[in-house]
Write an enzyme that holds these catalytic residues in place. Structure first.
Site, PDB file in Angstrom:
ATOM      1  CG  HIS A 190      -4.215   3.824   3.256  1.00  0.00           C
ATOM      2  ND1 HIS A 190      -3.199   3.153   3.926  1.00  0.00           N
ATOM      3  CD2 HIS A 190      -4.625   4.814   4.092  1.00  0.00           C
ATOM      4  CE1 HIS A 190      -3.023   3.714   5.123  1.00  0.00           C
ATOM      5  NE2 HIS A 190      -3.875   4.734   5.239  1.00  0.00           N
ATOM      6  CG  HIS A 199      -9.127  13.991  -2.178  1.00  0.00           C
ATOM      7  ND1 HIS A 199      -8.146  13.992  -3.149  1.00  0.00           N
ATOM      8  CD2 HIS A 199      -9.603  12.724  -2.151  1.00  0.00           C
ATOM      9  CE1 HIS A 199      -8.037  12.788  -3.682  1.00  0.00           C
ATOM     10  NE2 HIS A 199      -8.917  11.993  -3.098  1.00  0.00           N
ATOM     11  CB  CYS A 213      -0.930  -0.021   1.214  1.00  0.00           C
ATOM     12  SG  CYS A 213      -1.870   1.502   1.377  1.00  0.00           S
ATOM     13  CG  HIS A 219      -4.378  -0.691   4.908  1.00  0.00           C
ATOM     14  ND1 HIS A 219      -3.916  -0.086   3.765  1.00  0.00           N
ATOM     15  CD2 HIS A 219      -5.357  -1.545   4.502  1.00  0.00           C
ATOM     16  CE1 HIS A 219      -4.570  -0.566   2.719  1.00  0.00           C
ATOM     17  NE2 HIS A 219      -5.449  -1.453   3.136  1.00  0.00           N
ATOM     18  CG  HIS A 272      -7.126   9.066   0.137  1.00  0.00           C
ATOM     19  ND1 HIS A 272      -7.177   7.742  -0.244  1.00  0.00           N
ATOM     20  CD2 HIS A 272      -7.468   9.791  -0.963  1.00  0.00           C
ATOM     21  CE1 HIS A 272      -7.542   7.672  -1.513  1.00  0.00           C
ATOM     22  NE2 HIS A 272      -7.732   8.893  -1.973  1.00  0.00           N
ATOM     23  CB  CYS A 321       0.781   1.439   4.332  1.00  0.00           C
ATOM     24  SG  CYS A 321      -0.774   0.817   5.001  1.00  0.00           S
TER      25      CYS A 321
HETATM   26  P1  5GP Z   1      -8.370   8.821  -4.984  1.00  0.00           P
HETATM   27  O1  5GP Z   1      -8.690   8.870  -6.451  1.00  0.00           O
HETATM   28  O2  5GP Z   1      -7.952   7.443  -4.560  1.00  0.00           O
HETATM   29  O3  5GP Z   1      -9.434   9.405  -4.118  1.00  0.00           O
HETATM   30  O4  5GP Z   1      -7.138   9.789  -4.786  1.00  0.00           O
HETATM   31  C1  5GP Z   1      -5.806   9.392  -4.780  1.00  0.00           C
HETATM   32  C2  5GP Z   1      -4.983  10.646  -4.783  1.00  0.00           C
HETATM   33  O5  5GP Z   1      -3.658  10.305  -4.427  1.00  0.00           O
HETATM   34  C3  5GP Z   1      -4.903  11.338  -6.154  1.00  0.00           C
HETATM   35  O6  5GP Z   1      -5.379  12.661  -6.026  1.00  0.00           O
HETATM   36  C4  5GP Z   1      -3.429  11.262  -6.514  1.00  0.00           C
HETATM   37  O7  5GP Z   1      -2.971  12.411  -7.188  1.00  0.00           O
HETATM   38  C5  5GP Z   1      -2.764  11.079  -5.163  1.00  0.00           C
HETATM   39  N1  5GP Z   1      -1.516  10.358  -5.214  1.00  0.00           N
HETATM   40  C6  5GP Z   1      -1.282   9.197  -5.872  1.00  0.00           C
HETATM   41  N2  5GP Z   1      -0.019   8.796  -5.676  1.00  0.00           N
HETATM   42  C7  5GP Z   1       0.566   9.718  -4.872  1.00  0.00           C
HETATM   43  C8  5GP Z   1       1.888   9.864  -4.325  1.00  0.00           C
HETATM   44  O8  5GP Z   1       2.779   9.036  -4.529  1.00  0.00           O
HETATM   45  N3  5GP Z   1       2.126  10.940  -3.534  1.00  0.00           N
HETATM   46  C9  5GP Z   1       1.156  11.873  -3.281  1.00  0.00           C
HETATM   47  N4  5GP Z   1       1.510  12.903  -2.512  1.00  0.00           N
HETATM   48  N5  5GP Z   1      -0.097  11.778  -3.779  1.00  0.00           N
HETATM   49  C10 5GP Z   1      -0.395  10.716  -4.568  1.00  0.00           C
HETATM   50 ZN    ZN Z   2      -2.477   1.324   3.516  1.00  0.00          ZN
END
Ligand code: 5GP
Ligand code: ZN
Length: 118
Positions: free
Chosen positions: A102, A106, A11, A53, A104, A14
Site C-alpha cells: 500500500h 518514508h 491490507c 488503497h 507509503h 488500509c
Molecule cells: P516498505 O519496505 O514497504 O517501504 O516499508 C514498510 C514499512 O512499514 C517498514 O519500515 C515497516 O517497519 C513499517 N511497518 C510494517 N508494519 C507496520 C505496522 O504495523 N505499524 C507501523 N507503524 N509500521 C509498520
Molecule cells: Zn491498502
C-alpha cells in the site's frame, strides 16, 4: 476483481489508515494519514499513507502523490528537521524493496544519511 478486493481487505495500511489498529496518528486528513514507523531507521521515521488503497507509486494519481508530499513537508516541520534536512523514500515493487503493498512515503531524519542507499 476478487484478488483486488482481498488485497484491500487484507491490507495492513488500509486498516491503520481506517483507525482499526489503534495506531497513534501524527496527522489525519481527508486523503492521507501519518504515523511513526514501528521499526524506525532514524530518530525521525514517519510514514505518510494515502487513505485510499494504491498498491504503489505506479498506481497512484499525481494528485495523491502531491497531497502526500504536502503532508511529508508538514511532518518535517512538525518534527523540526526541515532545516537540518531529511530524506523521503518511496520503495516501489520488488527491486525497490517495498514490503507493504500500500503506497507509503518514508520521512527519515534526525541523523546524517548515507549515499548510495543499500
Ligand atoms: P516498505 O519496505 O514497504 O517501504 O516499508 C514498510 C514499512 O512499514 C517498514 O519500515 C515497516 O517497519 C513499517 N511497518 C510494517 N508494519 C507496520 C505496522 O504495523 N505499524 C507501523 N507503524 N509500521 C509498520
Ligand atoms: Zn491498502
Amino acid at each position: 476483481m476478487n484478488d483486488e478486493k482481498s488485497e484491500k481487505e487484507n491490507c495492513l495500511f488500509c486498516k491503520i489508515a481506517a483507525g482499526e489498529m489503534n495506531t497513534e496518528m501524527l496527522y489525519s486528513g481527508d486523503q492521507a494519514v501519518a504515523f511513526n514507523d514501528v521499526n524506525p531507521q532514524a530518530d525521525v521515521h514517519v510514514l505518510v499513507v494515502p487513505k485510499k488503497h494504491y498498491r504503489d507509486m505506479n498506481e497512484a494519481p499525481k494528485e495523491i502523490a502531491a497531497e502526500c508530499f504536502s503532508v511529508v513537508k508538514k511532518m518535517a516541520l512538525e518534527k523540526d528537521i526541515e532545516k537540518t534536512g531529511y530524506r523521503v523514500v518511496i520503495n516501489c515493487g520488488s527491486d525497490g524493496g517495498q514490503e507493504v503493498g500500500h503506497l507509503h512515503f518514508h520521512l527519515l531524519g534526525g541523523r546524517k544519511m548515507q549515499w548510495p542507499p543499500g
